[in-house]
Design an enzyme around this catalytic site. Structure first.
Site, PDB file in Angstrom:
ATOM      1  N   CYS A 393      -4.165  -2.270   3.620  1.00 55.02           N
ATOM      2  CA  CYS A 393      -5.607  -2.322   3.410  1.00 55.02           C
ATOM      3  C   CYS A 393      -6.073  -3.766   3.218  1.00 55.02           C
ATOM      4  CB  CYS A 393      -5.988  -1.393   2.252  1.00 55.02           C
ATOM      5  SG  CYS A 393      -7.696  -0.856   2.364  1.00 55.02           S
ATOM      6  N   HIS A 520      -3.805   3.661   3.570  1.00 56.00           N
ATOM      7  CA  HIS A 520      -2.819   3.566   2.479  1.00 56.00           C
ATOM      8  C   HIS A 520      -1.670   4.539   2.739  1.00 56.00           C
ATOM      9  CE1 HIS A 520      -5.127   1.055  -0.363  1.00 56.00           C
ATOM     10  NE2 HIS A 520      -6.160   1.572   0.283  1.00 56.00           N
ATOM     11  N   GLU A 522       1.047   4.747   1.385  1.00 56.03           N
ATOM     12  CA  GLU A 522       1.804   5.083   0.173  1.00 56.03           C
ATOM     13  C   GLU A 522       1.466   6.465  -0.386  1.00 56.03           C
ATOM     14  OE1 GLU A 522      -0.509   2.721   0.395  1.00 56.03           O
ATOM     15  OE2 GLU A 522      -1.607   2.374  -1.470  1.00 56.03           O
TER      16      GLU A 522
END
Ligand code: GLN
Length: 546
Positions: A393, A520, A522
């Site tokens: 990001c 993102h 993650e």
């Protein structure tokens, strides 16, 4: 539907979320379909406007919900996908009740905490518990309800009362109450103290909830004597007093609870599936890894690692996949800046030493301008030294700015987030984003990225498919007008959104691994199924360290 309610006492930070998720793993291992509801008694509508520095990271869900990081624990532990309604806050409940009042639903009545708020809480929990979460489309069999905060907090009172009533709504045989507490160790002989737990259970019972199971956090395993004492004073059976003591890694927690007989107490057979043996394998594997890989995490808030919890977890998942022991070198981005050298040359030298010794560099997401120049320096270092780099990001945005400045020689390149009228706006505010409201107005949640090239490292990592779905949370984007120039110089935007305009993934030609993602990744990494951009970083970094 079976419910397990997990409350906490004595103090926060006891790992209530991990305990609750671990109980979910045990239930899942018996073949049940699990979902969860996290209750955060604060007045905010959601976690979107809360500082990760104070509260830990804001976790983002597929539907764009910005929620408490515990929902990330549930998604990772139980391999489920939750929605924004799985995080219940006081803001949401009161908004709902006030909306009903304005509609005239309670016409003639005084709207009160009991019964209106407490009913709304119970309805909410019951509705959400029935929403499929594991991708099968089937209704879950059990729901873990975690009550945030500690018993006795003024904000949690309506929830405790709602849950007290809930046992009658669903039947006492369909609900278990678990209370997570602390057993500190005092004095020269290391006596395990039960009084804090006694007090907190007393408080809970005073509010009408009698715990069935106590889970006590301690440094060492609890002695049988301590368990018996707690049982006697807290009105639970001694078998139902569990110890969650320090273990080498988090995957041991469900195994530790199973070993103490929690499956039997919950009346489930945890050997119905091979789930626990997989967890055992993971826990033991992680304990035996010795060969290290070092990743420099260049961020801010680095003194509160919960601010980057999912990034850390994703790095761990990927490190496990390449059989390396993960070492994260935290670098405060501003310490890399020349101006810091004058202020504190030792910190400056140390930051650069860590970076230069690392096998890979990661610049995670972030907001605001502190440390931006340091992050740009980190992206520059990784690009020019051919050190593997993953920019998430903001990490994609700073690397794009760095490329414009130092490869295209556009020295005035910047993001409009950090400078009002930059000479060369490389990163700009997205047109559809609100300038007046900050809560829930970013480009949020799962959105597709379509591949623009057939052959690149990151596409190979993602495997088959025309597109990938990842979760977003941003207000700024790479200026579409600069894409052609940047690509001509070798930084290729290999993934774009469905309009073909918005940049989602870049990859640098001729570099071992230099990848930036606007989303993102993650939030979708799972143990045993690492997120592809992280796996790429760890593979390239382990090769570099050989
Ligand atoms: N601040 C940047 C934006 O809003 C990056 C956001 C992020 O890293 N999550 O676009």
């Amino acid at each position: 539907m079976k419910y397990v309610v997990v409350s906490g006492g004595v103090l926060s930070g006891l790992g209530k979320g991990v305990t609750a998720s671990s109980i979910g793993v045990l239930l899942k291992s018996s073949g049940l379909k699990i979902t969860s509801v996290k209750i955060d008694p604060y007045i905010n509508s959601d976690a979107g406007t809360m500082s990760p520095f104070e509260h830990g990271e804001v976790f983002v869900l597929d539907d764009g919900g910005e929620v408490d990081l515990d929902l990330g624990n549930y998604e990772r532990f139980l391999d489920i996908n939750l929605g924004k309604n799985n995080n219940l806050t006081t803001g949401k409940i009161y908004s709902k009740v006030i909306e009903s009042e304005r509609r005239g639903d309670y016409l003639g009545k005084t709207v009160q905490v009991i019964p209106h708020i407490t009913d709304a809480i119970q309805d909410w929990i019951e509705d959400v518990a029935h929403i499929p979460a594991d991708g099968s489309g089937e209704t879950p069999d059990a729901c873990i309800i975690e009550l945030g905060g500690t018993v006795g907090d003024i904000e949690s009172a309506p929830y405790i009362e709602a849950l007290r009533q809930f046992q009658f709504r669903v039947g006492r045989e369909n609900i278990s109450f678990v209370h997570v507490s602390l057993v500190p160790v005092m004095g020269p002989v290391g006596e395990q103290k039960t009084k804090p737990t006694q007090h907190s259970v007393k408080e809970l019972r005073g509010l009408g909830i009698t715990p069935d199971i106590l889970v006590c956090r301690s440094t060492r395993p609890m002695t049988q004597e301590t368990k018996e004492k707690l049982a006697a004073f807290c009105h639970v059976s001694a078998d139902a007093v569990m110890s969650t003591h320090d273990v080498p890694n988090i995957y041991h927690v469900p195994l530790m609870l199973e070993k103490q007989g929690l499956c039997k107490i919950l009346n489930v057979d945890c050997n119905t599936t091979d789930l626990l043996s997989k967890w055992r394998e993971m826990a033991l594997n992680l304990d035996t890894l010795t060969e290290e890989v070092s990743i420099a995490m260049v961020g801010k808030y680095t003194d509160l690692s919960d601010a980057y919890l999912s990034v850390i977890k994703s790095l761990q998942h990927a490190a496990m996949a390449v059989s390396r022991k993960l070492n994260i070198d935290w670098i405060e981005a501003s310490h890399l800046e020349d101006s810091w050298k004058q202020q504190n040359s030792k910190e400056f030298d140390n930051a650069w030493k860590l970076m230069k010794n690392a096998d890979g560099v990661l610049v995670p997401g972030g907001f605001g301008d502190r440390g931006i120049e340091g992050k740009i320096l980190a992206a520059n270092y990784a690009r020019t030294s051919k050190t593997p780099y993953l920019g998430i990001c903001l990490g994609l945005q700073v690397a794009t700015i760095e490329f414009c400045r130092n490869v295209l020689n556009l020295t005035g390149a910047n993001s409009t987030e950090f400078e009002d009228n930059p000479q060369y706006p490389a990163v700009i505010f997205m047109p559809e984003i609100s300038k007046t409201h900050l809560g829930g107005t970013m480009r949020l949640g799962s959105r597709p990225t379509l591949w623009q090239v057939d052959d690149c490292k990151i596409k190979t990592l993602y495997g088959e498919g025309e597109s990938v779905d990842e979760r977003h949370r941003h207000r700024y984007e790479v200026n579409p007008d600069i894409i052609a120039d940047v690509e001509a110089a070798g930084l290729v935007f290999v993934g774009k959104d469905e309009t073909g305009q918005r940049c989602e993934i870049f990859e640098l030609e001729g570099h071992p691994y230099y990848v930036g993602v606007q989303f993102h990744p993650e939030f979708k990494s799972r143990p045993g199924r690492p997120s592809p951009p992280f796996l790429g970083l760890l593979q390239a970094s382990s090769n570099a360290s050989q």
